[in-house]
Scaffold this active site. Structure first.
Site, PDB file in Angstrom:
ATOM      1  N   ASP A 121     -46.136 -26.294 -23.460  1.00 50.12           N
ATOM      2  CA  ASP A 121     -46.652 -25.326 -24.431  1.00 50.12           C
ATOM      3  C   ASP A 121     -47.472 -24.307 -23.670  1.00 50.12           C
ATOM      4  OD1 ASP A 121     -48.369 -24.115 -26.532  1.00 50.12           O
ATOM      5  OD2 ASP A 121     -47.396 -25.622 -27.790  1.00 50.12           O
TER       6      ASP A 121
ATOM      7  N   TYR B  95     -50.396  -8.259 -31.156  1.00 48.40           N
ATOM      8  CA  TYR B  95     -49.241  -8.586 -30.311  1.00 48.40           C
ATOM      9  C   TYR B  95     -49.176  -7.631 -29.113  1.00 48.40           C
ATOM     10  CZ  TYR B  95     -44.414  -8.762 -28.667  1.00 48.40           C
ATOM     11  OH  TYR B  95     -43.299  -8.841 -27.862  1.00 48.40           O
TER      12      TYR B  95
ATOM     13  N   LYS C 234     -49.754  -8.413 -25.008  1.00 50.96           N
ATOM     14  CA  LYS C 234     -48.718  -8.160 -24.004  1.00 50.96           C
ATOM     15  C   LYS C 234     -49.213  -7.203 -22.909  1.00 50.96           C
ATOM     16  CE  LYS C 234     -44.990 -10.511 -25.377  1.00 50.96           C
ATOM     17  NZ  LYS C 234     -44.094 -11.292 -24.513  1.00 50.96           N
TER      18      LYS C 234
ATOM     19  N   THR D 133     -43.061  -5.487 -23.247  1.00 50.04           N
ATOM     20  CA  THR D 133     -42.474  -4.875 -24.441  1.00 50.04           C
ATOM     21  C   THR D 133     -42.872  -3.418 -24.650  1.00 50.04           C
ATOM     22  OG1 THR D 133     -42.673  -4.935 -26.873  1.00 50.04           O
ATOM     23  CG2 THR D 133     -44.424  -5.988 -25.663  1.00 50.04           C
TER      24      THR D 133
ATOM     25  N   GLU E  64     -43.814  -2.331 -27.300  1.00 52.60           N
ATOM     26  CA  GLU E  64     -44.990  -2.323 -28.189  1.00 52.60           C
ATOM     27  C   GLU E  64     -46.263  -1.992 -27.419  1.00 52.60           C
ATOM     28  OE1 GLU E  64     -45.617  -2.925 -31.751  1.00 52.60           O
ATOM     29  OE2 GLU E  64     -43.598  -2.131 -31.599  1.00 52.60           O
TER      30      GLU E  64
HETATM   31  P1  NAP Z   1     -38.311 -15.181 -30.109  1.00 47.87           P
HETATM   32  O1  NAP Z   1     -36.957 -15.278 -30.691  1.00 47.87           O
HETATM   33  O2  NAP Z   1     -39.488 -15.114 -31.019  1.00 47.87           O
HETATM   34  O3  NAP Z   1     -38.507 -16.435 -29.138  1.00 47.87           O
HETATM   35  C1  NAP Z   1     -39.759 -16.764 -28.609  1.00 47.87           C
HETATM   36  C2  NAP Z   1     -39.758 -18.213 -28.186  1.00 47.87           C
HETATM   37  O4  NAP Z   1     -41.089 -18.526 -27.707  1.00 47.87           O
HETATM   38  C3  NAP Z   1     -39.447 -19.211 -29.302  1.00 47.87           C
HETATM   39  O5  NAP Z   1     -38.385 -20.036 -28.890  1.00 47.87           O
HETATM   40  C4  NAP Z   1     -40.738 -20.007 -29.454  1.00 47.87           C
HETATM   41  O6  NAP Z   1     -40.557 -21.372 -29.631  1.00 47.87           O
HETATM   42  C5  NAP Z   1     -41.381 -19.846 -28.089  1.00 47.87           C
HETATM   43  N1  NAP Z   1     -42.813 -20.089 -28.175  1.00 47.87           N
HETATM   44  C6  NAP Z   1     -43.687 -19.561 -29.077  1.00 47.87           C
HETATM   45  N2  NAP Z   1     -44.918 -20.062 -28.866  1.00 47.87           N
HETATM   46  C7  NAP Z   1     -44.822 -20.926 -27.832  1.00 47.87           C
HETATM   47  C8  NAP Z   1     -45.755 -21.758 -27.173  1.00 47.87           C
HETATM   48  N3  NAP Z   1     -47.036 -21.831 -27.539  1.00 47.87           N
HETATM   49  N4  NAP Z   1     -45.314 -22.510 -26.137  1.00 47.87           N
HETATM   50  C9  NAP Z   1     -44.026 -22.485 -25.776  1.00 47.87           C
HETATM   51  N5  NAP Z   1     -43.078 -21.724 -26.377  1.00 47.87           N
HETATM   52  C10 NAP Z   1     -43.476 -20.952 -27.395  1.00 47.87           C
HETATM   53  O7  NAP Z   1     -38.411 -13.936 -29.119  1.00 47.87           O
HETATM   54  P2  NAP Z   1     -37.220 -13.153 -28.387  1.00 47.87           P
HETATM   55  O8  NAP Z   1     -36.773 -12.046 -29.269  1.00 47.87           O
HETATM   56  O9  NAP Z   1     -36.265 -14.110 -27.821  1.00 47.87           O
HETATM   57  O10 NAP Z   1     -38.046 -12.445 -27.217  1.00 47.87           O
HETATM   58  C11 NAP Z   1     -38.259 -13.105 -25.983  1.00 47.87           C
HETATM   59  C12 NAP Z   1     -39.494 -12.527 -25.322  1.00 47.87           C
HETATM   60  O11 NAP Z   1     -39.329 -11.135 -25.120  1.00 47.87           O
HETATM   61  C13 NAP Z   1     -40.778 -12.659 -26.118  1.00 47.87           C
HETATM   62  O12 NAP Z   1     -41.820 -12.860 -25.193  1.00 47.87           O
HETATM   63  C14 NAP Z   1     -40.942 -11.315 -26.799  1.00 47.87           C
HETATM   64  O13 NAP Z   1     -42.317 -11.067 -27.053  1.00 47.87           O
HETATM   65  C15 NAP Z   1     -40.375 -10.408 -25.738  1.00 47.87           C
HETATM   66  N6  NAP Z   1     -39.753  -9.175 -26.199  1.00 47.87           N
HETATM   67  C16 NAP Z   1     -38.786  -9.215 -27.150  1.00 47.87           C
HETATM   68  C17 NAP Z   1     -38.154  -8.045 -27.527  1.00 47.87           C
HETATM   69  C18 NAP Z   1     -37.056  -8.043 -28.556  1.00 47.87           C
HETATM   70  O14 NAP Z   1     -36.727  -6.978 -29.059  1.00 47.87           O
HETATM   71  N7  NAP Z   1     -36.451  -9.178 -28.857  1.00 47.87           N
HETATM   72  C19 NAP Z   1     -38.501  -6.838 -26.908  1.00 47.87           C
HETATM   73  C20 NAP Z   1     -39.482  -6.846 -25.931  1.00 47.87           C
HETATM   74  C21 NAP Z   1     -40.092  -8.027 -25.558  1.00 47.87           C
HETATM   75  P3  NAP Z   1     -40.192 -22.059 -31.029  1.00 47.87           P
HETATM   76  O15 NAP Z   1     -38.733 -21.887 -31.116  1.00 47.87           O
HETATM   77  O16 NAP Z   1     -40.653 -23.421 -30.806  1.00 47.87           O
HETATM   78  O17 NAP Z   1     -40.949 -21.304 -32.079  1.00 47.87           O
HETATM   79  O1  F7E Z   2     -39.917  -4.082 -36.897  1.00 54.28           O
HETATM   80  C1  F7E Z   2     -40.306  -1.768 -39.703  1.00 54.28           C
HETATM   81  C2  F7E Z   2     -41.566  -2.250 -38.992  1.00 54.28           C
HETATM   82  O2  F7E Z   2     -40.334  -6.532 -36.858  1.00 54.28           O
HETATM   83  C3  F7E Z   2     -39.292  -2.869 -36.538  1.00 54.28           C
HETATM   84  C4  F7E Z   2     -40.261  -7.675 -31.594  1.00 54.28           C
HETATM   85  O3  F7E Z   2     -39.149  -8.253 -30.973  1.00 54.28           O
HETATM   86  O4  F7E Z   2     -39.577  -5.486 -30.938  1.00 54.28           O
HETATM   87  C5  F7E Z   2     -39.914  -6.270 -32.057  1.00 54.28           C
HETATM   88  O5  F7E Z   2     -41.046  -5.737 -32.719  1.00 54.28           O
HETATM   89  C6  F7E Z   2     -39.787  -1.748 -37.440  1.00 54.28           C
HETATM   90  C7  F7E Z   2     -41.310  -1.688 -37.595  1.00 54.28           C
HETATM   91  O6  F7E Z   2     -39.704  -5.281 -34.732  1.00 54.28           O
HETATM   92  C8  F7E Z   2     -39.670  -4.084 -42.403  1.00 54.28           C
HETATM   93  O7  F7E Z   2     -42.736  -1.747 -39.627  1.00 54.28           O
HETATM   94  C9  F7E Z   2     -39.742  -1.943 -42.143  1.00 54.28           C
HETATM   95  O8  F7E Z   2     -41.727  -0.357 -37.537  1.00 54.28           O
HETATM   96  O9  F7E Z   2     -38.004  -5.661 -36.427  1.00 54.28           O
HETATM   97  P1  F7E Z   2     -39.462  -5.483 -36.283  1.00 54.28           P
HETATM   98  P2  F7E Z   2     -40.918  -4.680 -33.906  1.00 54.28           P
HETATM   99  O10 F7E Z   2     -42.174  -4.724 -34.662  1.00 54.28           O
HETATM  100  O11 F7E Z   2     -40.478  -3.367 -33.370  1.00 54.28           O
HETATM  101  C10 F7E Z   2     -40.611  -5.349 -29.956  1.00 54.28           C
HETATM  102  C11 F7E Z   2     -40.067  -4.526 -28.825  1.00 54.28           C
HETATM  103  C12 F7E Z   2     -41.179  -6.651 -29.541  1.00 54.28           C
HETATM  104  O12 F7E Z   2     -41.630  -6.827 -28.417  1.00 54.28           O
HETATM  105  C13 F7E Z   2     -41.420  -7.645 -30.621  1.00 54.28           C
HETATM  106  O13 F7E Z   2     -41.559  -8.958 -30.085  1.00 54.28           O
HETATM  107  O14 F7E Z   2     -39.279  -1.993 -38.751  1.00 54.28           O
HETATM  108  N1  F7E Z   2     -39.996  -2.501 -40.933  1.00 54.28           N
HETATM  109  N2  F7E Z   2     -39.543  -2.890 -43.057  1.00 54.28           N
HETATM  110  C14 F7E Z   2     -39.948  -3.835 -41.066  1.00 54.28           C
HETATM  111  N3  F7E Z   2     -40.117  -4.815 -40.160  1.00 54.28           N
HETATM  112  C15 F7E Z   2     -39.979  -6.091 -40.589  1.00 54.28           C
HETATM  113  N4  F7E Z   2     -40.083  -7.097 -39.703  1.00 54.28           N
HETATM  114  N5  F7E Z   2     -39.724  -6.383 -41.913  1.00 54.28           N
HETATM  115  C16 F7E Z   2     -39.561  -5.414 -42.861  1.00 54.28           C
HETATM  116  O15 F7E Z   2     -39.329  -5.700 -44.031  1.00 54.28           O
END
Ligand code: NAP
Ligand code: F7E
Length: 335
Positions: free
Chosen positions: A59, A151, A155, A126, A128
Site C-alpha cells: 500500500d 489531486y 501530483k 499529470t 492536472e
Molecule cells: P486508476 O484507474 O484510478 O488506477 C489507480 C490504481 O491505484 C488503482 O488500481 C488503485 O487500486 C491503486 N491505488 C490507489 N490507492 C492505492 C494505495 N494506497 N496503495 C496502492 N495502490 C493504490 O488510474 P489510471 O487511470 O490507471 O492512472 C494511472 C496513474 O496515472 C495514476 O497515478 C493517475 O493519477 C495517473 N494519471 C492518469 C491519467 C489518465 O488520464 N488516466 C492522466 C495522467 C496521470 P484499487 O484498484 O485497489 O483501488
Molecule cells: O473530468 C468534466 C470535469 O473526471 C474531465 C484523471 O485521470 O485526467 C483525469 O482527470 C472533465 C472535468 O477527468 C462530469 O469537470 C463534466 O473538467 O473525466 P474527468 P479529469 O478531472 O480531467 C487527469 C489527466 C488525471 O490525471 C486524473 O487522474 O469533465 N465533467 N461532467 C465531469 N467529470 C466527471 N468525472 N463527471 C461528470 O459528470
C-alpha cells in the site's frame, strides 16, 4: 535474463495496458495490489492477463510494505501508477489523496534509494499539474504549474520529488506528464466512461437520462493503450528526463457526448443529458491541450488512436457489456 518490472496500480486502467505491453517484451511483471477481502481483477480479466502477473501486496501509505517489496523483488524498472486518481473526489479526501499520491511516492523513492538504486523509476504525473492556464493554449515541459485540486497539488509534490531524487542522488527517475487517456476499462466515474456507460444503459433501455457537470471543460483525450508505450520509452533512454504526453488536440465534454450519442444512434444528446450541480467542481480546470513535441523528438512517440476512434471504441465496448447483462431495474445514476 528476463527484465523485472514492478507496476503499482496494476488493477486500474493503465496498469493492465502497461502489463500487456511489458509482457509482450518478455518482462516478468509484478503487480502491487492493496489488501482487499475481494480484490477486483476485472480490468486485467478484460485483457486476459490475470494469470500472467505475479502479485505482491502493498500500500502506498504503508512505508514498510514498499520497502519489503523493493528489497525482495529488486526490479529493473518501477512504474508508479498507484494513486487516488479521481480529481472530483480529491476535495472530500484531500488528506488521503495527499498520503497516497505525494507521501507514498516519497516512501517508494526512499525504498528504491535504500535497496535497489539501479532501478529505473517512472512517476505517473499529470496535466492536472498545469491546472489553470489563462491563454487557452498548449502546455509543455516548461509551462508553469497552477494545480486546482488537492489531486493536482499532490501530483506536483510527487513530480518535484521525482526530479529531486534524480538531481540529489543520481537515481534514474522520470516524470511522465500525461494528459487524459481513456479506454474501455477507464474507471466509471471519469467523464468519458460515464458518458459511454450511460449511453449503453439508455440505448438498451436500462436508463433514460445522463447527469453531467460542466459540459464546457476541454480536455486532450488520447487512448491509454498508446500512452503506456511512452511510459516504457522514457525508461529506455540514456539519461532520465520528464516528458509531456498527449495528442495536441482538445475537445469539450459536450463534443465527446455529442459524438458518442450520435455514434450509438441517439441523434440528439440534449434529450438525455441533464446538467447537475453535484458534478461540478469547487475549482475547475477549464482547458488543457498538450504540446508533446519533446516526446515525439526524443522518444519517437506519437499517438495512434484518434479522438473519433476512441469514442467509438468506448461506446462499442459498453454496448457489448450491457447486451450481456440482465436488465437493471430503475435509473440509479450513482456518479
Ligand atoms: P486508476 O484507474 O484510478 O488506477 C489507480 C490504481 O491505484 C488503482 O488500481 C488503485 O487500486 C491503486 N491505488 C490507489 N490507492 C492505492 C494505495 N494506497 N496503495 C496502492 N495502490 C493504490 O488510474 P489510471 O487511470 O490507471 O492512472 C494511472 C496513474 O496515472 C495514476 O497515478 C493517475 O493519477 C495517473 N494519471 C492518469 C491519467 C489518465 O488520464 N488516466 C492522466 C495522467 C496521470 P484499487 O484498484 O485497489 O483501488
Ligand atoms: O473530468 C468534466 C470535469 O473526471 C474531465 C484523471 O485521470 O485526467 C483525469 O482527470 C472533465 C472535468 O477527468 C462530469 O469537470 C463534466 O473538467 O473525466 P474527468 P479529469 O478531472 O480531467 C487527469 C489527466 C488525471 O490525471 C486524473 O487522474 O469533465 N465533467 N461532467 C465531469 N467529470 C466527471 N468525472 N463527471 C461528470 O459528470
Amino acid at each position: 535474463m528476463r527484465k523485472i518490472a514492478l507496476v503499482t496500480g496494476i488493477l486500474g486502467q493503465d496498469g493492465p495496458y502497461l502489463a500487456e505491453y511489458l509482457l509482450s517484451k518478455e518482462y516478468k511483471v509484478y503487480g502491487m495490489v492493496r489488501r482487499y477481502s475481494n480484490p477486483n481483477f476485472g480490468n486485467l480479466d478484460y485483457l486476459g492477463l490475470t494469470n500472467k502477473i505475479e502479485y505482491v501486496e502493498g500500500d502506498m501509505t504503508d512505508e514498510s510494505s514498499l520497502y519489503s517489496i523493493i528489497k525482495n523483488i529488486r526490479p529493473d524498472e518501477v512504474y508508479n501508477l498507484a494513486a487516488q486518481s479521481f480529481v472530483g473526489g480529491s476535495w472530500e479526501m484531500a488528506k488521503l489523496t495527499t498520503e497516497i499520491n505525494a507521501i507514498g511516492v516519497l516512501y517508494l523513492l526512499n525504498a528504491i534509494k535504500s535497496f535497489c538504486p539501479t532501478a529505473k523509476f517512472y512517476q505517473a504525473s499529470t496535466s492536472e499539474m498545469f491546472g489553470l492556464q489563462h491563454d487557452n493554449g498548449f502546455q509543455d515541459e516548461k509551462t508553469p504549474f497552477h494545480p486546482r485540486s488537492p489531486y493536482g497539488i499532490s501530483k506536483v509534490y510527487a513530480h518535484w520529488t521525482t526530479v529531486n531524487y534524480r538531481e540529489s542522488y543520481g537515481l534514474y527517475t522520470c516524470s511522465g506528464i500525461l494528459f487524459n487517456h481513456e479506454s474501455p476499462i477507464r474507471g466509471i466515474q471519469f467523464v468519458t466512461r460515464k458518458i459511454t456507460d450511460g449511453i449503453a444503459k439508455i440505448k438498451l433501455g436500462f436508463s433514460s437520462k445522463l447527469y453531467l457537470g460542466n459540459l464546457d471543460a476541454k480536455r486532450d483525450w488520447g487512448y491509454a493503450g498508446d500512452y503506456v508505450e511512452a511510459m516504457w520509452l522514457m525508461l529506455q533512454q540514456k539519461t532520465p528526463d520528464d516528458f509531456v504526453v498527449g495528442t495536441g488536440k482538445n475537445h469539450t465534454v459536450r463534443e465527446f457526448a455529442q459524438l458518442a450519442f450520435k455514434y450509438a444512434g441517439l441523434d440528439d444528446y440534449k434529450k438525455y443529458v441533464i446538467s447537475d450541480a453535484r458534478f461540478k467542481r469547487p475549482a475547475e480546470v477549464p482547458a488543457l491541450c498538450a504540446r508533446a513535441d519533446k516526446a515525439e523528438k526524443v522518444l519517437g512517440w506519437t499517438p495512434r488512436v484518434s479522438f473519433e476512434e476512441l469514442v467509438k471504441m468506448m461506446v462499442d465496448a459498453d454496448l457489448n457489456r450491457y447486451k450481456n447483462k440482465s436488465k437493471i431495474k430503475g435509473d440509479k445514476s450513482k456518479f
